[in-house]
Design an enzyme around this catalytic site. Structure first.
Site, mmCIF file in Angstrom:
data_model
loop_
_atom_site.group_PDB
_atom_site.id
_atom_site.type_symbol
_atom_site.label_atom_id
_atom_site.label_comp_id
_atom_site.label_asym_id
_atom_site.label_seq_id
_atom_site.Cartn_x
_atom_site.Cartn_y
_atom_site.Cartn_z
ATOM 1 N N HIS A 162 68.378 105.969 31.300
ATOM 2 C CA HIS A 162 67.940 107.030 31.088
ATOM 3 C C HIS A 162 66.293 107.389 31.104
ATOM 4 O O HIS A 162 65.813 108.405 30.660
ATOM 5 C CB HIS A 162 68.474 107.922 29.838
ATOM 6 N N CYS B 171 55.976 82.521 -9.363
ATOM 7 C CA CYS B 171 54.869 82.588 -10.269
ATOM 8 C C CYS B 171 54.059 81.392 -10.180
ATOM 9 O O CYS B 171 54.552 80.344 -9.711
ATOM 10 C CB CYS B 171 55.243 82.695 -11.842
ATOM 11 N N TRP C 129 54.524 86.921 -11.264
ATOM 12 C CA TRP C 129 54.904 87.870 -10.367
ATOM 13 C C TRP C 129 56.217 88.334 -10.866
ATOM 14 O O TRP C 129 57.233 87.387 -11.000
ATOM 15 C CB TRP C 129 55.128 87.116 -8.916
ATOM 16 N N LYS D 189 48.860 96.004 3.942
ATOM 17 C CA LYS D 189 50.350 95.467 3.433
ATOM 18 C C LYS D 189 51.163 96.679 2.692
ATOM 19 O O LYS D 189 52.341 96.607 2.771
ATOM 20 C CB LYS D 189 49.947 94.310 2.361
ATOM 21 N N ARG E 11 50.579 83.290 -5.563
ATOM 22 C CA ARG E 11 51.846 83.273 -5.810
ATOM 23 C C ARG E 11 52.350 84.336 -6.980
ATOM 24 O O ARG E 11 53.370 84.478 -7.442
ATOM 25 C CB ARG E 11 52.299 81.927 -6.748
ATOM 26 N N GLU F 194 63.174 95.438 14.996
ATOM 27 C CA GLU F 194 62.196 94.576 14.134
ATOM 28 C C GLU F 194 61.417 93.379 14.985
ATOM 29 O O GLU F 194 60.199 93.100 14.776
ATOM 30 C CB GLU F 194 63.131 94.182 12.957
ATOM 31 N N LYS G 195 57.627 93.162 15.044
ATOM 32 C CA LYS G 195 56.837 92.018 14.874
ATOM 33 C C LYS G 195 56.031 91.535 15.767
ATOM 34 O O LYS G 195 54.755 91.103 15.728
ATOM 35 C CB LYS G 195 57.923 90.840 14.692
ATOM 36 N N ASN H 189 58.434 79.292 -14.243
ATOM 37 C CA ASN H 189 58.418 79.990 -12.863
ATOM 38 C C ASN H 189 59.797 79.630 -12.468
ATOM 39 O O ASN H 189 60.443 78.723 -12.363
ATOM 40 C CB ASN H 189 57.499 79.021 -11.842
ATOM 41 N N GLY H 190 60.534 80.698 -12.141
ATOM 42 C CA GLY H 190 61.723 80.931 -11.463
ATOM 43 C C GLY H 190 62.576 81.731 -12.211
ATOM 44 O O GLY H 190 62.067 82.898 -12.645
ATOM 45 N N GLU I 134 52.624 94.243 16.299
ATOM 46 C CA GLU I 134 51.866 94.488 15.228
ATOM 47 C C GLU I 134 50.919 93.187 15.083
ATOM 48 O O GLU I 134 49.835 93.544 14.456
ATOM 49 C CB GLU I 134 52.601 94.562 13.686
HETATM 50 C C1 G6P Z 1 53.707 98.283 6.003
HETATM 51 C C2 G6P Z 1 53.690 96.809 6.221
HETATM 52 C C3 G6P Z 1 55.181 96.793 6.919
HETATM 53 C C4 G6P Z 1 56.218 97.306 5.842
HETATM 54 C C5 G6P Z 1 55.933 98.895 5.759
HETATM 55 C C6 G6P Z 1 56.897 99.500 4.506
HETATM 56 O O1 G6P Z 1 53.492 98.989 7.369
HETATM 57 O O2 G6P Z 1 52.864 96.400 7.177
HETATM 58 O O3 G6P Z 1 55.340 95.341 7.005
HETATM 59 O O4 G6P Z 1 57.652 97.188 6.181
HETATM 60 O O5 G6P Z 1 54.469 99.039 5.191
HETATM 61 O O6 G6P Z 1 56.317 99.008 3.317
HETATM 62 P P1 G6P Z 1 57.149 98.776 2.000
HETATM 63 O O7 G6P Z 1 56.558 98.043 1.095
HETATM 64 O O8 G6P Z 1 57.781 100.229 1.649
HETATM 65 O O9 G6P Z 1 58.509 97.869 2.343
#
Ligand code: G6P
Length: 608
Positions: free
Chosen positions: A504, A2, A75, A603, A27, A481, A485, A101-102, A488
């Protein structure tokens, strides 16, 4: 995570607080509030939603007069976003007010005690125990009272506190949550982070753990928890506001990668009680855990990749069958669920449309649903039967790093808990796993500090057309993953393959100079992986290997090797993913891409 601010001085506090909160909204942004003391009464306004709701409510602060105040942008951690759960929090007499915050880890215990002493709680927050504790111990001496409650609170906190009978003083204290103070021309200001104070001063004091500050309009004193005075040196900040929001990092993604050690600690530490794992929010008896016959993990994107890792960890450690599904597939495949099935939905945002639909589909079929979610009060958190939160804090960069790392930790905790209850690991194995878990934050830090080497390597591959990530078992999950990364944020085509499956089809794509990232952290599969590395290298691939310290043999087979510190076979993802995150990041930076906001992505994907 936060944001807190506070001001004591000659100017009207409220506009300064609102302005500071505006710089801290990154934050947290689910609710906000301010409290201002005008010499007679502590006026307070709080509102769910973005800061602008609060600004409108207070006419940009005009309705709250006074020159001493504190503010907060939230948050949510304990208690969903709402007006009552928003900070500040007051005691019943409205004579003490706090922003926090915490996370207070022992808040349940403290709350019970305080209720026993007649205190009434209005909110679901952990923070409210702080103000009642202050009230309970208050003896007219704020400093003494603050040190008293510090001895009783476990967890992390940065606090701004006002005592009505000390109308010219603002107090602040911190432990494991950031706090800075600055001396402006017209008074003193506190904040969680630099951007909030830059308008007033560039010389700030970083408050260290368990230090307390007493501020008046023209003085600032620092104390230890033993009430001894400390001398502190200020630090001059040269960053502009934009850089300051990113904590001096070039991008939110890099900042968030660097927040991983803390986020990981925040996720496991409230659930470790000595040598046991307590996940209260699971709300499952040992008998219920023992009666689980199948786990189904459902998620999208990186959360799905965390799920793929978890399959290996949960099956290996707790010997319970696990299916992992992409939410977009699961929701239409009429999966077989019975009363022995526990559904686990993993989601950072808690709002992903497919994951939410999968949750509803599962509930309709009568299944019990556990959410592993980062955003408190989000749709998945609200609709799941039980929620285990990851404590990553807000993640701004579209490409997830710290939230993914925290999902892994939550899943390890679940695996350890299930394994112990189901009798598939011994007491001493559990103790060893807990030790390994506690070492992860420092090990991650070590890997992050090796970033220059990865940057140098990445710079050689800015023109790559295709990159292949290969691994077996958990290393395959890491590859998924790592590959996501890279693609994307850099727009380079990349694919993850189970290394044994290469022959294969995919191996026909390997040609002179193709970059292959091979992950070799699983000792039982190491030799097999070495053969796969040789296979691609003899076809011209340039091989980057990520492996455990001590696996020197790989030096002969690969072209470039990154070593990760030793951990057990199940936790390697948490370490091996760090160089791969850095690799994707530096390729993206090198290519001049918009790292934090890659094209075509969002996001939170709230549409199907
Ligand atoms: C989007 C984001 C990813 C995330 C995915 C699932 O594609 O760019 O980074 O992994 O959604 O989102 P979630 O909020 O359900 O983890």
């Amino acid at each position: 995570m936060c944001g807190i601010v506070g001001y004591v001085g000659e100017q009207k506090a409220a506009p300064i607080l609102l302005d500071g909160l505006g710089k801290l909204e990154y934050r947290g942004y689910d609710s906000a509030g301010i409290a201002v003391y005008d010499g007679k009464k502590i006026g307070m306004k709080k509102a769910k939603g973005r800061l602008k709701v609060l600004s409108e409510l207070t006419h940009d602060g005009e309705t709250l007069p006074g020159t001493l105040g504190i503010g907060h942008t939230r948050w949510a951690t304990h208690g969903e976003p709402s007006d009552v759960n928003a900070h500040p929090h007051l005691n019943a007499e409205e004579s003490i007010v706090v922003v926090h915050n915490g996370i207070i880890e022992n808040y349940m215990k403290l709350k019970k005690k305080l209720i026993g002493r007649g205190y009434q709680f209005l909110s679901d927050t952990d923070t409210e125990v702080i103000v009642h504790l202050l009230d309970y111990y208050y003896n007219g001496n704020p400093l003494q009272t603050i040190t008293k409650i510090m001895h009783r609170m476990e967890g992390s906190y940065a606090l701004g506190i006002i005592f009505k009978d000390h109308p010219e003083e603002l107090y602040a204290v911190r432990k494991d949550s950031p706090l800075i103070v600055g001396h402006a021309k017209s008074g003193c200001i506190i904040a969680s982070d630099v951007p909030a104070v830059l308008k007033y001063t560039r010389d700030v004091y970083f408050i260290e753990n368990e230090e307390i500050v007493r501020m008046k309009k023209d003085s600032m004193e620092f104390f230890t928890v033993d009430e001894e005075v400390i001398e502190k040196e200020s630090v001059h900040i040269a960053w502009d506001v934009d850089a300051a929001e990113k904590g001096g990092y070039e991008h939110f993604m890099l900042k968030e990668m660097y927040e991983q050690p803390k986020a990981i600690t925040d996720t496991f530490s409230p659930r470790l009680k000595g040598n046991t794992i307590e996940i209260e929010e699971l709300n499952m008896s040992d008998e219920e855990i023992q009666s689980i016959r199948k786990l189904m993990i459902v998620a999208c994107g990186s959360a799905y990749h965390a799920g793929v890792t978890a399959k290996y960890v949960l099956e290996g450690m707790a010997r319970v069958p696990v299916e992992v599904d992409l939410a977009s597939e699961y929701r239409y495949r009429d999966a077989l669920i019975d009363e022995g099935t526990l559904i686990i939905i993993i989601s950072q945002s808690g709002e992903t449309a497919d994951s939410l639909a999968a949750l509803r589909e599962s509930k309709q079929k009568g299944a019990r649903v556990l959410g592993i979610v980062n955003v408190v009060g989000s749709s998945i958190a609200r609709e799941a039967d039980n929620v285990m939160y990851t404590w990553a804090g807000p993640e701004i960069a579209v490409a997830t790093t710290k939230a993914y790392s925290c999902q892994l930790i939550a899943l390890y905790l679940l695996a350890m808990k299930f394994a112990k209850v189901r009798g598939t690991i011994t007491e001493s194995e559990l103790v060893q796993y807990i030790e390994d878990l506690k070492r992860i934050p420092d090990q991650v830090e070590l890997l992050l500090n090796n970033k220059n080497r990865i940057q140098k390597f990445a710079n050689r591959y800015l023109a790559a057309r295709d990159v292949f990530f290969i691994g077996r078992g958990i290393d395959y999950a890491i590859s998924l993953e790592g590959s996501l990364k890279l693609k994307e944020i850099s727009y380079i085509h990349s694919e993850a393959y189970a290394a044994g499956e290469l022959k294969h089809g995919t191996i026909s794509l390997i040609e002179e100079g193709t970059l292959v990232a091979a992950v070799l952290t699983q000792e039982n599969l190491y030799k097999k992986m070495l053969s796969n590395v040789v296979e691609v290298r003899t076809r011209g691939a340039f091989v980057l290997a990520v492996t455990n310290e001590g696996n020197d043999q790989v030096e002969k087979a690969a072209d470039y090797v990154i070593y990760i510190p030793k951990t057990n076979q199940y936790f390697t993802n948490s370490l091996a993913i760090i160089p791969l995150q850095l690799f994707g990041y530096y390729i993206s930076v090198g290519k001049g891409c918009d790292v934090d906001k890659p094209r075509n992505l969002a996001k939170s994907v709230t549409v199907e």
